[in-house]
Design a protein around this motif. Structure first.
Motif, short mmCIF file in Angstrom:
data_model
loop_
_atom_site.label_atom_id
_atom_site.label_comp_id
_atom_site.label_asym_id
_atom_site.label_seq_id
_atom_site.Cartn_x
_atom_site.Cartn_y
_atom_site.Cartn_z
N VAL A 529 -88.23 -24.59 -11.48
CA VAL A 529 -87.85 -23.98 -12.76
C VAL A 529 -87.27 -22.59 -12.53
O VAL A 529 -86.18 -22.26 -13.00
CB VAL A 529 -89.05 -23.92 -13.72
N ALA A 530 -88.00 -21.74 -11.79
CA ALA A 530 -87.50 -20.40 -11.49
C ALA A 530 -86.24 -20.48 -10.63
O ALA A 530 -85.30 -19.68 -10.80
CB ALA A 530 -88.58 -19.58 -10.78
N TYR A 531 -86.21 -21.42 -9.70
CA TYR A 531 -85.03 -21.60 -8.84
C TYR A 531 -83.78 -21.85 -9.68
O TYR A 531 -82.74 -21.19 -9.51
CB TYR A 531 -85.28 -22.77 -7.89
N ALA A 532 -83.87 -22.81 -10.60
CA ALA A 532 -82.71 -23.13 -11.43
C ALA A 532 -82.39 -22.02 -12.42
O ALA A 532 -81.24 -21.86 -12.84
CB ALA A 532 -82.97 -24.43 -12.19
N THR A 533 -83.40 -21.22 -12.79
CA THR A 533 -83.17 -20.12 -13.73
C THR A 533 -82.28 -19.04 -13.13
O THR A 533 -81.40 -18.50 -13.82
CB THR A 533 -84.52 -19.50 -14.16
N VAL A 534 -82.48 -18.74 -11.85
CA VAL A 534 -81.72 -17.63 -11.24
C VAL A 534 -80.51 -18.12 -10.45
O VAL A 534 -79.63 -17.32 -10.11
CB VAL A 534 -82.62 -16.78 -10.32
N TYR A 535 -80.45 -19.41 -10.15
CA TYR A 535 -79.40 -19.92 -9.25
C TYR A 535 -77.98 -19.64 -9.76
O TYR A 535 -77.15 -19.14 -8.99
CB TYR A 535 -79.61 -21.41 -9.01
N PRO A 536 -77.62 -19.99 -11.02
CA PRO A 536 -76.23 -19.80 -11.44
C PRO A 536 -75.75 -18.36 -11.34
O PRO A 536 -74.67 -18.08 -10.82
CB PRO A 536 -76.24 -20.30 -12.89
N LEU A 537 -76.57 -17.42 -11.86
CA LEU A 537 -76.16 -16.02 -11.81
C LEU A 537 -76.10 -15.53 -10.37
O LEU A 537 -75.18 -14.79 -9.98
CB LEU A 537 -77.13 -15.16 -12.62
N THR A 538 -77.07 -15.94 -9.54
CA THR A 538 -77.08 -15.53 -8.14
C THR A 538 -75.83 -16.01 -7.43
O THR A 538 -75.23 -15.27 -6.64
CB THR A 538 -78.33 -16.07 -7.44
N MET A 539 -75.44 -17.26 -7.67
CA MET A 539 -74.25 -17.80 -7.04
C MET A 539 -73.03 -16.94 -7.37
O MET A 539 -72.24 -16.58 -6.49
CB MET A 539 -74.03 -19.24 -7.51
N LEU A 540 -72.88 -16.60 -8.63
CA LEU A 540 -71.74 -15.78 -9.05
C LEU A 540 -71.80 -14.39 -8.42
O LEU A 540 -70.79 -13.86 -7.94
CB LEU A 540 -71.73 -15.68 -10.58
N LEU A 541 -73.00 -13.80 -8.38
CA LEU A 541 -73.16 -12.46 -7.81
C LEU A 541 -72.87 -12.45 -6.31
O LEU A 541 -72.24 -11.52 -5.79
CB LEU A 541 -74.58 -11.94 -8.07
N ARG A 542 -73.32 -13.48 -5.58
CA ARG A 542 -73.06 -13.56 -4.14
C ARG A 542 -71.56 -13.63 -3.87
O ARG A 542 -71.05 -12.97 -2.96
CB ARG A 542 -73.75 -14.79 -3.56
N ILE A 543 -70.87 -14.43 -4.65
CA ILE A 543 -69.42 -14.57 -4.47
C ILE A 543 -68.72 -13.24 -4.78
O ILE A 543 -67.84 -12.80 -4.03
CB ILE A 543 -68.89 -15.69 -5.38
N LEU A 544 -69.12 -12.59 -5.87
CA LEU A 544 -68.51 -11.31 -6.23
C LEU A 544 -68.77 -10.26 -5.16
O LEU A 544 -67.86 -9.51 -4.76
CB LEU A 544 -69.07 -10.83 -7.57
N CYS A 545 -70.02 -10.18 -4.69
CA CYS A 545 -70.36 -9.18 -3.67
C CYS A 545 -69.56 -9.40 -2.38
O CYS A 545 -69.11 -8.44 -1.76
CB CYS A 545 -71.86 -9.23 -3.37
N ALA A 546 -69.41 -10.67 -1.99
CA ALA A 546 -68.66 -10.96 -0.77
C ALA A 546 -67.22 -10.49 -0.89
O ALA A 546 -66.65 -9.91 0.05
CB ALA A 546 -68.71 -12.46 -0.47
N GLN A 547 -66.62 -10.72 -2.04
CA GLN A 547 -65.22 -10.30 -2.24
C GLN A 547 -65.10 -8.78 -2.32
O GLN A 547 -64.14 -8.20 -1.80
CB GLN A 547 -64.66 -10.97 -3.49
N VAL A 548 -66.05 -8.15 -2.98
CA VAL A 548 -66.02 -6.68 -3.06
C VAL A 548 -66.20 -6.07 -1.67
O VAL A 548 -65.48 -5.12 -1.30
CB VAL A 548 -67.12 -6.19 -4.03
N LEU A 549 -67.15 -6.60 -0.89
CA LEU A 549 -67.34 -6.09 0.47
C LEU A 549 -66.09 -6.29 1.32
O LEU A 549 -65.73 -5.41 2.12
CB LEU A 549 -68.53 -6.80 1.13
N ALA A 550 -65.43 -7.42 1.15
CA ALA A 550 -64.21 -7.67 1.91
C ALA A 550 -63.13 -6.64 1.58
O ALA A 550 -62.43 -6.14 2.48
CB ALA A 550 -63.70 -9.09 1.62
N LEU A 551 -62.99 -6.32 0.32
CA LEU A 551 -61.96 -5.35 -0.09
C LEU A 551 -62.30 -3.94 0.36
O LEU A 551 -61.41 -3.15 0.69
CB LEU A 551 -61.79 -5.39 -1.61
N ILE A 552 -63.59 -3.60 0.37
CA ILE A 552 -64.00 -2.24 0.72
C ILE A 552 -64.02 -2.02 2.23
O ILE A 552 -63.57 -0.98 2.73
CB ILE A 552 -65.40 -1.94 0.12
N LEU A 553 -64.53 -3.03 2.98
CA LEU A 553 -64.80 -2.82 4.40
C LEU A 553 -63.62 -3.13 5.32
O LEU A 553 -63.39 -2.41 6.30
CB LEU A 553 -66.00 -3.68 4.83
#
Length: 555
Positions: A529-553
């Motif tokens: 239940v908790a896994y599915a609750t946080v999974y969608p937002l986490t997936m989006l955040l991980r993708i965003l962070c990876a792209q932001v890090l790529a542009l910055i670093l």
């Protein structure tokens, strides 16, 4: 035996299927081994895959990619279907808190990865792989690789660094996340089985148990009224199953006329029965179920498509078949069969009447155990198709050169949650028996582990045992372990149930292996239940962070 050793070149598909099957056999056998009652479960397939991938003949990359993604889709889709009915209520209750904690874990990982990379002198392109591998998140790796591929002057060697660093850190991150769960378990002396039982008890819907009572009609104002005209019946949420007038016991139909001195069998909660008794008269010690006559009760299963979504008042079994409805058993909970209650596939409806009438009512409701035990494959594949469309849908975010996507795990999970909640697509029922659901989940995650292990195995040992590879490995373990341990200690000290903690840890790293491990040691699906609750937002955040890090670093 030459044909066997040449199978990888003469019959590559047969070779791939055989290798994956053997990896699953060896991994599941390894996962069944327990030390002090603790085993790695299905995650053993990952380690078997790494060994076979290193020493065996390679399996085609495209085949492994397909098996990996397909297995993950099966795993998350089965979870979504199971969680759908109760997911949105859980989201309302604790979704904000859990997602804020998941956000904290993601941001900490996104800060630790470049910090370690700067201290150790990593190529910034490798830092992206360390972050993705430490996040156990392949979509973020794809997003990071796509982003740096659009930058000018990036060589092919640097473009390959994120995938190589991810291959080293990915298996280590799985071990680190499981290690975080075990460390928290030891630090706070947690019994997962006990925590699971407490979680289920706490989150069980607050529905009072139903009782049966015989009432004696002594209110003179009710004499001559039809049963459905009794005041307060709907407000008390009670149902009447049997009516006795004189020595004759009959089914309590809405059209029945009641008289002073009649006795009736009433079903409802204690509070509802007490209120209804004040209207009717007084309690009676007589049990009408023991009274002579041809009235009996039967439990029938709702499987007919024609009644799904309709209320008990709309199907009107009373007038159509002369039977009374008393209660519904839904997912182990008993609910009073009030007229406004809508029917769902798999509901077990208690009905009362003559045998011939019960037979006709049961036929109208379906009552097919065969259908109840069958998986409905058409809506399953429709759901997977819709999930793939949603997962690959580009979502534009201002300031980023590439659109973000939920991926082939996030999309199917969200669609499955919705389908599990609404229960059908038009006339098609989205239903999967529990044993089939568990089989799909285990099969899918085993395929996923086998493909990941075989893919990483070819380069794993050579890279790990180099200085750079060992540094990547340790960095990835820190990216995974440190945020999970910090947040885990905080929430455990605050008294959060370990099922929520474990689901948060697995979901915030989009980590099916950790979830699988936790459900094994807890002997419960409560963490999902908790896994599915946080999974969608986490997936989006991980993708965003990876792209932001790529542009910055990356320069």
């Amino acid at each position: 035996m030459n044909w066997l050793f040449q199978l990888h070149s003469t019959h590559p598909i047969a070779h791939a299927v055989g290798v994956i099957a053997l990896v699953c056999v060896a991994g599941l056998a390894l996962g069944g081994l327990k030390i002090r009652g603790i085993g790695v479960g299905v995650a053993g397939v990952l380690f078997a895959g790494i060994v076979v991938g290193h020493f065996g003949k390679p399996v085609e990359k495209a085949t492994l990619d397909f098996v990996k993604e397909f297995g993950l889709i099966l795993f998350v889709f089965a979870i979504g279907l199971q969680l759908g009915p109760g997911f949105f209520s859980a989201l309302r209750q604790q979704g904000i808190k859990l997602n804020l904690l998941a956000l904290l874990i993601v941001v900490m990982g996104a800060l630790i990865a470049p910090l370690i990379g700067w201290l150790a002198g990593f190529d910034p392109a490798a830092v992206l792989g360390v972050f993705s591998g430490g996040s156990v998140n392949m979509p973020s790796l794809g997003a990071a690789t796509q982003t740096i591929g659009t930058l000018p002057g990036i060589s092919s060697d640097r473009l390959a660094l994120p995938a190589l660093a991810c291959a080293v850190t990915f298996p280590t991150a799985i071990v680190a996340s499981i290690g975080a769960l075990l460390l928290l378990k030891q630090l706070f002396h947690i019994d997962p089985v006990k925590e699971a039982a407490e979680y289920v008890a706490k989150n069980r819907p607050d529905i009072e148990p139903l009782q049966r009572r015989t009432l004696l009609v002594t209110n003179p104002n009710l004499d001559g009224l039809r049963l459905d005209a009794i005041p307060g019946r709907l407000e008390s949420a009670v149902t009447i199953s049997r009516l006795r007038h004189g020595t004759e016991t009959s089914t309590a139909l809405d059209t029945a006329i009641i008289h002073s001195g009649d006795r009736m069998t009433v079903v409802g909660t204690q509070d509802g029965l007490d209120r209804f008794r004040r209207i009717i008269g007084e309690n009676s010690d007589e049990d009408l179920l023991l009274a002579p006559g041809n009235i009996s009760s039967r439990q029938v299963v709702v499987t007919s498509r024609s009644v799904l979504g309709k209320t008990l008042g709309e199907i009107d079994l009373d007038d159509r078949f002369n039977v009374a409805m008393t209660r519904i058993n839904r997912a182990g909970l008993e609910i009073s069969a009030v007229p406004g209650l809508s029917l769902r596939f798999g509901d077990r409806l208690q009905i009362v009447g003559r045998d011939a009438d019960l037979d006709r009512a049961a036929k109208a409701l379906g009552n097919s155990l065969k259908e109840l035990n069958e998986t409905q494959f058409i809506p399953l594949f429709i759901g997977i198709f819709l999930g793939v469309l949603l997962g690959t849908l580009p979502i534009s975010v201002g300031g980023l050169p590439q659109p973000v996507r939920l991926g082939l795990a996030g999309g199917p999970l969200i669609v499955a949650l919705v389908l599990g909640r609404i229960g059908r697509i038009g006339p098609l029922v989205c239903y999967m028996p529990l044993n089939a659901n568990l089989a799909f989940r285990d099969f899918g995650i085993a395929l996923f582990f086998a493909a990941v292990g075989l893919d990483a195995g070819a380069r794993f040992f050579a890279t790990v045992f180099s200085v750079t590879g060992l540094q990547w490995l340790l960095a990835g373990a820190c990216v995974t372990f440190v945020p999970l341990l910090i947040v885990g200690i905080i929430v455990c000290r605050a008294g959060m149930n370990f099922m929520d903690v474990g689901g948060l840890i697995a979901g915030s790293t989009t980590n099916p292996p950790a979830l699988s491990f936790l459900t094994n040691i807890a002997e419960s699906d409560a963490p999902t239940v908790a896994y599915a609750t946080v999974y969608p937002l986490t997936m989006l955040l991980r993708i965003l962070c990876a792209q932001v890090l790529a542009l910055i670093l990356v320069r």
